[in-house]
Scaffold this motif. Structure first.
Motif, PDB file in Angstrom:
ATOM      1  N   ALA A 146     -44.946  -1.705 -12.809  1.00 39.39           N
ATOM      2  CA  ALA A 146     -43.818  -2.126 -12.852  1.00 39.39           C
ATOM      3  C   ALA A 146     -42.380  -2.431 -13.133  1.00 39.39           C
ATOM      4  O   ALA A 146     -42.228  -2.339 -14.133  1.00 39.39           O
ATOM      5  N   VAL A 147     -42.283  -2.484 -12.114  1.00 36.61           N
ATOM      6  CA  VAL A 147     -40.823  -3.809 -12.205  1.00 36.61           C
ATOM      7  C   VAL A 147     -41.506  -4.286 -13.554  1.00 36.61           C
ATOM      8  O   VAL A 147     -40.458  -5.001 -14.092  1.00 36.61           O
ATOM      9  N   LEU A 148     -42.416  -5.096 -13.149  1.00 38.50           N
ATOM     10  CA  LEU A 148     -42.375  -6.536 -13.946  1.00 38.50           C
ATOM     11  C   LEU A 148     -42.272  -6.487 -15.369  1.00 38.50           C
ATOM     12  O   LEU A 148     -41.861  -6.624 -16.330  1.00 38.50           O
ATOM     13  N   LEU A 149     -43.397  -4.650 -15.957  1.00 42.74           N
ATOM     14  CA  LEU A 149     -43.354  -3.900 -17.102  1.00 42.74           C
ATOM     15  C   LEU A 149     -41.686  -4.067 -17.420  1.00 42.74           C
ATOM     16  O   LEU A 149     -41.381  -4.338 -18.725  1.00 42.74           O
ATOM     17  N   VAL A 150     -40.647  -3.458 -16.686  1.00 39.24           N
ATOM     18  CA  VAL A 150     -39.312  -2.922 -17.414  1.00 39.24           C
ATOM     19  C   VAL A 150     -38.994  -4.240 -17.666  1.00 39.24           C
ATOM     20  O   VAL A 150     -38.188  -4.347 -18.866  1.00 39.24           O
ATOM     21  N   GLY A 151     -39.013  -4.937 -17.373  1.00 45.10           N
ATOM     22  CA  GLY A 151     -38.647  -6.010 -17.991  1.00 45.10           C
ATOM     23  C   GLY A 151     -38.973  -7.025 -19.350  1.00 45.10           C
ATOM     24  O   GLY A 151     -38.403  -7.562 -19.280  1.00 45.10           O
ATOM     25  N   MET A 152     -40.279  -6.838 -18.691  1.00 42.68           N
ATOM     26  CA  MET A 152     -40.961  -7.341 -20.347  1.00 42.68           C
ATOM     27  C   MET A 152     -40.592  -6.464 -21.621  1.00 42.68           C
ATOM     28  O   MET A 152     -40.044  -6.861 -23.106  1.00 42.68           O
ATOM     29  N   VAL A 153     -40.270  -5.475 -21.095  1.00 40.42           N
ATOM     30  CA  VAL A 153     -39.648  -4.161 -22.445  1.00 40.42           C
ATOM     31  C   VAL A 153     -38.646  -4.914 -22.826  1.00 40.42           C
ATOM     32  O   VAL A 153     -37.922  -4.748 -23.713  1.00 40.42           O
ATOM     33  N   CYS A 154     -37.713  -5.252 -21.519  1.00 40.49           N
ATOM     34  CA  CYS A 154     -36.213  -4.719 -21.495  1.00 40.49           C
ATOM     35  C   CYS A 154     -35.826  -6.595 -22.373  1.00 40.49           C
ATOM     36  O   CYS A 154     -35.013  -6.324 -23.185  1.00 40.49           O
ATOM     37  N   ARG A 155     -36.669  -7.749 -22.101  1.00 38.23           N
ATOM     38  CA  ARG A 155     -37.250  -8.078 -23.321  1.00 38.23           C
ATOM     39  C   ARG A 155     -37.392  -8.670 -24.414  1.00 38.23           C
ATOM     40  O   ARG A 155     -36.476  -9.285 -25.573  1.00 38.23           O
ATOM     41  N   VAL A 156     -38.128  -7.087 -25.009  1.00 34.34           N
ATOM     42  CA  VAL A 156     -38.702  -7.392 -26.164  1.00 34.34           C
ATOM     43  C   VAL A 156     -37.593  -6.845 -27.018  1.00 34.34           C
ATOM     44  O   VAL A 156     -37.188  -7.075 -28.100  1.00 34.34           O
ATOM     45  N   GLY A 157     -37.234  -5.578 -25.787  1.00 28.83           N
ATOM     46  CA  GLY A 157     -35.535  -5.170 -26.891  1.00 28.83           C
ATOM     47  C   GLY A 157     -34.337  -6.009 -27.370  1.00 28.83           C
ATOM     48  O   GLY A 157     -33.965  -6.287 -28.161  1.00 28.83           O
ATOM     49  N   MET A 158     -34.306  -7.142 -25.864  1.00 31.75           N
ATOM     50  CA  MET A 158     -33.292  -8.019 -26.796  1.00 31.75           C
ATOM     51  C   MET A 158     -33.565  -8.758 -27.542  1.00 31.75           C
ATOM     52  O   MET A 158     -32.846  -9.347 -28.630  1.00 31.75           O
ATOM     53  N   LEU A 159     -34.683  -9.574 -27.561  1.00 32.34           N
ATOM     54  CA  LEU A 159     -34.988 -10.311 -28.915  1.00 32.34           C
ATOM     55  C   LEU A 159     -35.409  -9.055 -30.204  1.00 32.34           C
ATOM     56  O   LEU A 159     -35.223  -9.720 -31.221  1.00 32.34           O
ATOM     57  N   LYS A 160     -35.520  -8.283 -30.719  1.00 30.23           N
ATOM     58  CA  LYS A 160     -35.462  -7.241 -31.504  1.00 30.23           C
ATOM     59  C   LYS A 160     -34.044  -7.123 -31.793  1.00 30.23           C
ATOM     60  O   LYS A 160     -33.932  -7.212 -32.760  1.00 30.23           O
ATOM     61  N   ILE A 161     -32.838  -7.781 -31.064  1.00 35.14           N
ATOM     62  CA  ILE A 161     -31.568  -7.670 -31.518  1.00 35.14           C
ATOM     63  C   ILE A 161     -31.227  -8.278 -31.966  1.00 35.14           C
ATOM     64  O   ILE A 161     -30.512  -8.347 -33.176  1.00 35.14           O
ATOM     65  N   ILE A 173     -48.672  -6.774 -23.660  1.00 31.81           N
ATOM     66  CA  ILE A 173     -49.749  -6.443 -23.094  1.00 31.81           C
ATOM     67  C   ILE A 173     -50.085  -7.079 -22.237  1.00 31.81           C
ATOM     68  O   ILE A 173     -51.031  -6.616 -21.395  1.00 31.81           O
ATOM     69  N   ALA A 174     -50.239  -8.671 -21.628  1.00 34.82           N
ATOM     70  CA  ALA A 174     -50.524  -9.206 -20.307  1.00 34.82           C
ATOM     71  C   ALA A 174     -50.450  -8.325 -19.643  1.00 34.82           C
ATOM     72  O   ALA A 174     -51.256  -8.305 -18.734  1.00 34.82           O
ATOM     73  N   VAL A 175     -49.160  -8.016 -19.590  1.00 34.41           N
ATOM     74  CA  VAL A 175     -48.939  -6.992 -17.704  1.00 34.41           C
ATOM     75  C   VAL A 175     -50.080  -5.503 -17.965  1.00 34.41           C
ATOM     76  O   VAL A 175     -50.220  -5.039 -16.842  1.00 34.41           O
ATOM     77  N   VAL A 176     -49.847  -5.106 -19.077  1.00 37.87           N
ATOM     78  CA  VAL A 176     -50.432  -3.759 -19.066  1.00 37.87           C
ATOM     79  C   VAL A 176     -51.800  -4.119 -18.935  1.00 37.87           C
ATOM     80  O   VAL A 176     -52.507  -3.204 -18.161  1.00 37.87           O
ATOM     81  N   VAL A 177     -52.350  -5.194 -19.205  1.00 37.07           N
ATOM     82  CA  VAL A 177     -54.288  -5.550 -19.741  1.00 37.07           C
ATOM     83  C   VAL A 177     -54.222  -6.377 -17.445  1.00 37.07           C
ATOM     84  O   VAL A 177     -55.215  -5.411 -16.791  1.00 37.07           O
ATOM     85  N   ALA A 178     -53.262  -6.470 -17.201  1.00 35.89           N
ATOM     86  CA  ALA A 178     -53.067  -7.675 -15.651  1.00 35.89           C
ATOM     87  C   ALA A 178     -53.300  -6.315 -14.765  1.00 35.89           C
ATOM     88  O   ALA A 178     -53.811  -6.220 -13.702  1.00 35.89           O
ATOM     89  N   PHE A 179     -52.231  -4.625 -15.204  1.00 33.96           N
ATOM     90  CA  PHE A 179     -52.114  -4.226 -14.470  1.00 33.96           C
ATOM     91  C   PHE A 179     -54.169  -3.193 -14.273  1.00 33.96           C
ATOM     92  O   PHE A 179     -53.810  -2.652 -13.397  1.00 33.96           O
ATOM     93  N   ALA A 180     -54.067  -2.670 -15.502  1.00 31.31           N
ATOM     94  CA  ALA A 180     -55.769  -2.618 -15.577  1.00 31.31           C
ATOM     95  C   ALA A 180     -56.934  -2.767 -15.116  1.00 31.31           C
ATOM     96  O   ALA A 180     -56.900  -2.625 -13.875  1.00 31.31           O
ATOM     97  N   LEU A 181     -56.215  -4.237 -14.699  1.00 29.49           N
ATOM     98  CA  LEU A 181     -57.678  -5.088 -13.902  1.00 29.49           C
ATOM     99  C   LEU A 181     -57.502  -4.501 -12.808  1.00 29.49           C
ATOM    100  O   LEU A 181     -58.180  -4.826 -12.146  1.00 29.49           O
ATOM    101  N   ALA A 182     -55.396  -4.859 -12.269  1.00 31.27           N
ATOM    102  CA  ALA A 182     -55.766  -4.630 -11.052  1.00 31.27           C
ATOM    103  C   ALA A 182     -56.547  -3.356 -10.629  1.00 31.27           C
ATOM    104  O   ALA A 182     -56.291  -3.410  -9.712  1.00 31.27           O
ATOM    105  N   LEU A 183     -55.288  -2.184 -10.973  1.00 30.37           N
ATOM    106  CA  LEU A 183     -56.303  -0.979 -10.773  1.00 30.37           C
ATOM    107  C   LEU A 183     -57.354  -0.635 -11.051  1.00 30.37           C
ATOM    108  O   LEU A 183     -58.591   0.127  -9.707  1.00 30.37           O
TER     109      LEU A 183
END
Length: 232
Positions: free
Chosen positions: A148-163, A194-204
């Motif tokens: 979840a912590v990793l995903l927050v950072g990834m989403v924030c980076r997408v937001g920065m790049l969108k700007i 997407i990679a983090v979401v898939v990795a999270f699903a695999l981890a669970l």
């Protein structure tokens, strides 16, 4: 000094009584230049990555007081060593991606600063689940917290790049090559999410793969490398 040269406290130039306020050319929204934001971000990231080693340092006096051998500091705490190396590699990777994003940014707007602070929050918080990995091992809650912590950072980076993608004038060179570079980084960021979401699903689903699935984060770099070889 004439009225046209007056700069008020908000950084706007004030003309005559009937003239609208105009932003001063040497000021930007939020009061930060791109360089200052990068320097602040690098400093916070450096502190966070340094904090990862402190729990291992604390093991030294504990081992000494328990009359354990020096090698026991490492061999007797392999989970802590593993979690340290994992998070060191993760922070190093996401910092490198952040550096690629901000390498040519000259203006930091308020919204960009907010997204960057969200990214920093994920970096600052990462030592906590890292320590929990060492203490609780392959626990599902710890894994969920870490991802979840990793995903927050990834989403924030997408937001920065969108700007940046929507405002190419914020970067040093507003040319076609710069636009293409930002577009590629934007695509890479989506792939990372997407990679983090898939990795999270695999981890669970497969606990033994809990953190090895983070290797999926190298996928965007691999795709870029393959694309360059084909184009070359």
């Amino acid at each position: 000094m004439g009225a046209n040269g007056v700069i008020d406290e908000t950084g706007t130039g004030r003309g005559g009584p009937g003239e609208p306020s105009v932003p001063a050319p040497d000021r930007i929204e939020g009061g930060l230049s791109g360089e200052r934001l990068v320097l602040f971000t690098d400093a916070v990231t450096a502190i966070s990555i340094t904090l990862l080693i402190l729990p291992l340092v604390d093991l030294v006096p504990e081992a000494a007081s328990a009359h354990e051998g020096a090698s026991e500091v490492i061999t007797g705490h392999l989970d802590q060593v593993w979690s340290f190396l994992l998070s060191f590699a993760v922070i190093a990777n996401i910092w490198q991606e952040h550096h690629r994003t901000f390498s040519t940014v000259v203006k930091a707007t308020r919204s960009l600063t907010v997204w960057n602070m969200g990214w920093l929050l994920s970096v600052v918080a990462l030592p906590l689940p890292t320590e929990m990995i060492g203490a609780f091992g392959r626990d599902r809650f710890v894994a969920a917290f870490y991802y979840a912590v990793l995903l927050v950072g990834m989403v924030c980076r997408v937001g920065m790049l969108k700007i940046l993608k929507s405002n190419p004038g914020m970067v040093e060179s507003d040319g076609e090559e710069t636009r293409l570079r930002i577009a590629r980084l934007y695509t890479d960021s989506y792939i990372n999410v997407i990679a983090v979401v898939v990795a999270f699903a695999l981890a669970l689903a497969v606990p033994v793969l809990q953190y090895y699935s983070l290797l999926l984060l190298i996928l965007p770099g691999r795709v870029r490398f393959t694309g360059r070889r084909r184009s070359g």
